[in-house]
Design a protein around this motif. Structure first.
Motif, PDB file in Angstrom:
ATOM      1  N   ASN A  24       0.824  -1.207   0.000  1.00  0.00           N
ATOM      2  CA  ASN A  24       0.000   0.000   0.000  1.00  0.00           C
ATOM      3  C   ASN A  24       0.861   1.261   0.000  1.00  0.00           C
ATOM      4  O   ASN A  24       0.569   2.224  -0.709  1.00  0.00           O
ATOM      5  CB  ASN A  24      -0.923   0.001   1.223  1.00  0.00           C
ATOM      6  CG  ASN A  24      -2.146  -0.874   1.026  1.00  0.00           C
ATOM      7  OD1 ASN A  24      -2.194  -1.683   0.101  1.00  0.00           O
ATOM      8  ND2 ASN A  24      -3.129  -0.713   1.875  1.00  0.00           N
ATOM      9  N   LEU A  25       1.912   1.252   0.802  1.00  0.00           N
ATOM     10  CA  LEU A  25       2.798   2.415   0.850  1.00  0.00           C
ATOM     11  C   LEU A  25       3.535   2.602  -0.472  1.00  0.00           C
ATOM     12  O   LEU A  25       3.804   3.736  -0.887  1.00  0.00           O
ATOM     13  CB  LEU A  25       3.795   2.265   1.998  1.00  0.00           C
ATOM     14  CG  LEU A  25       3.216   2.458   3.398  1.00  0.00           C
ATOM     15  CD1 LEU A  25       4.287   2.198   4.452  1.00  0.00           C
ATOM     16  CD2 LEU A  25       2.653   3.863   3.569  1.00  0.00           C
ATOM     17  N   THR A  26       3.867   1.511  -1.132  1.00  0.00           N
ATOM     18  CA  THR A  26       4.507   1.610  -2.444  1.00  0.00           C
ATOM     19  C   THR A  26       3.564   2.269  -3.449  1.00  0.00           C
ATOM     20  O   THR A  26       3.968   3.147  -4.223  1.00  0.00           O
ATOM     21  CB  THR A  26       4.909   0.218  -2.953  1.00  0.00           C
ATOM     22  OG1 THR A  26       5.800  -0.385  -2.007  1.00  0.00           O
ATOM     23  CG2 THR A  26       5.592   0.313  -4.304  1.00  0.00           C
ATOM     24  N   VAL A  27       2.289   1.866  -3.408  1.00  0.00           N
ATOM     25  CA  VAL A  27       1.293   2.472  -4.299  1.00  0.00           C
ATOM     26  C   VAL A  27       1.131   3.956  -3.980  1.00  0.00           C
ATOM     27  O   VAL A  27       1.054   4.802  -4.878  1.00  0.00           O
ATOM     28  CB  VAL A  27      -0.059   1.740  -4.160  1.00  0.00           C
ATOM     29  CG1 VAL A  27      -1.149   2.474  -4.947  1.00  0.00           C
ATOM     30  CG2 VAL A  27       0.069   0.307  -4.651  1.00  0.00           C
ATOM     31  N   LEU A  28       1.094   4.282  -2.686  1.00  0.00           N
ATOM     32  CA  LEU A  28       0.943   5.681  -2.284  1.00  0.00           C
ATOM     33  C   LEU A  28       2.149   6.521  -2.708  1.00  0.00           C
ATOM     34  O   LEU A  28       2.004   7.668  -3.142  1.00  0.00           O
ATOM     35  CB  LEU A  28       0.750   5.772  -0.772  1.00  0.00           C
ATOM     36  CG  LEU A  28      -0.573   5.238  -0.221  1.00  0.00           C
ATOM     37  CD1 LEU A  28      -0.563   5.251   1.297  1.00  0.00           C
ATOM     38  CD2 LEU A  28      -1.742   6.051  -0.739  1.00  0.00           C
TER      39      LEU A  28
END
Length: 217
Positions: A95-99
């Motif tokens: 999720n943090l990578t996507v963000l």
């Protein structure tokens, strides 16, 4: 079956479901961003929470498999706990990578922390704690319903649904309180993470007490 084997078996059950979840989520997000201006990716965190809530409800089949293989309930629970923590950590990192990618390409991502490195570290902890809370809640509900008979499941299900609706109706009368609770994780992510981890610990402790004496059925 030892703890390592139990861990590998239980985490393998998440492989295709997690992959399918992110493929569908990214497809929906891409479509939403294409069709509307000023879109954000904040909905991914909420979707992941409900996804892990459902994932946590996989209890009975896994328990029966372990018991048939001669494994103890302690080994089964340790394997589930390790695999769940690994999945929560993996989904938080994804999720943090996507963000991060969304921020680099110009999609808004609000945060009160200015440092990117610190923001990612705090964000990883916060999302891990949040996801562990939801997967623990799903597991607690699954274990609770497993121990009840058919009538007990109906009664508890109705009571839980009625309590939730009454709670939502009651809280709706306090908009200022709801606004503060909504903003708390964004303003104080470390405090929120600590609270979520403590609640998860309490639920997991209760789960272990019920799993330890759960009948084989």
């Amino acid at each position: 079956m030892n703890t390592k084997t139990s861990f590998l078996f239980q985490i393998s059950e998440y492989k295709w479901t997690v992959l399918l979840f992110y493929l569908v989520s990214l497809l929906i997000m891409g479509t939403s961003i294409t069709l509307s201006d000023g879109s954000t990716v904040s909905g991914l965190e909420v979707a992941t929470c409900f996804f892990l809530l459902v994932c946590g409800m996989n209890f009975q089949s896994a328990l029966m498999f372990h018991l048939q293989m001669g494994s103890t309930r302690r080994t089964f629970f340790k394997g589930w706990l390790l695999s769940s923590c690994a999945v929560c950590l993996m989904t938080a990192a994804l999720n943090l990578t996507v963000l991060l990618i969304s921020q680099l390409i110009g999609i808004p991502m609000g945060s009160p922390i200015s440092s990117v490195v610190l923001r990612m570290a705090v964000g990883l902890l916060y999302q891990f704690a949040t996801f562990l809370l939801f997967i623990s809640l799903g597991y607690l509900l699954s274990v609770l319903f497993y121990r009840l008979n058919k009538m007990g499941r109906w009664i508890v299900g109705i009571l839980l649904g009625g309590t939730l609706l009454a709670l939502l109706y009651y809280l709706a009368q306090f908009d200022s309180v709801l606004d503060r609770l909504y903003l708390l994780p964004y303003q104080h992510p470390l405090l929120s993470s600590s609270i979520y981890l403590l609640i998860s610990l309490a639920m997991l402790s209760l789960c272990w007490l019920m799993v330890r004496s759960s009948p084989s059925k």
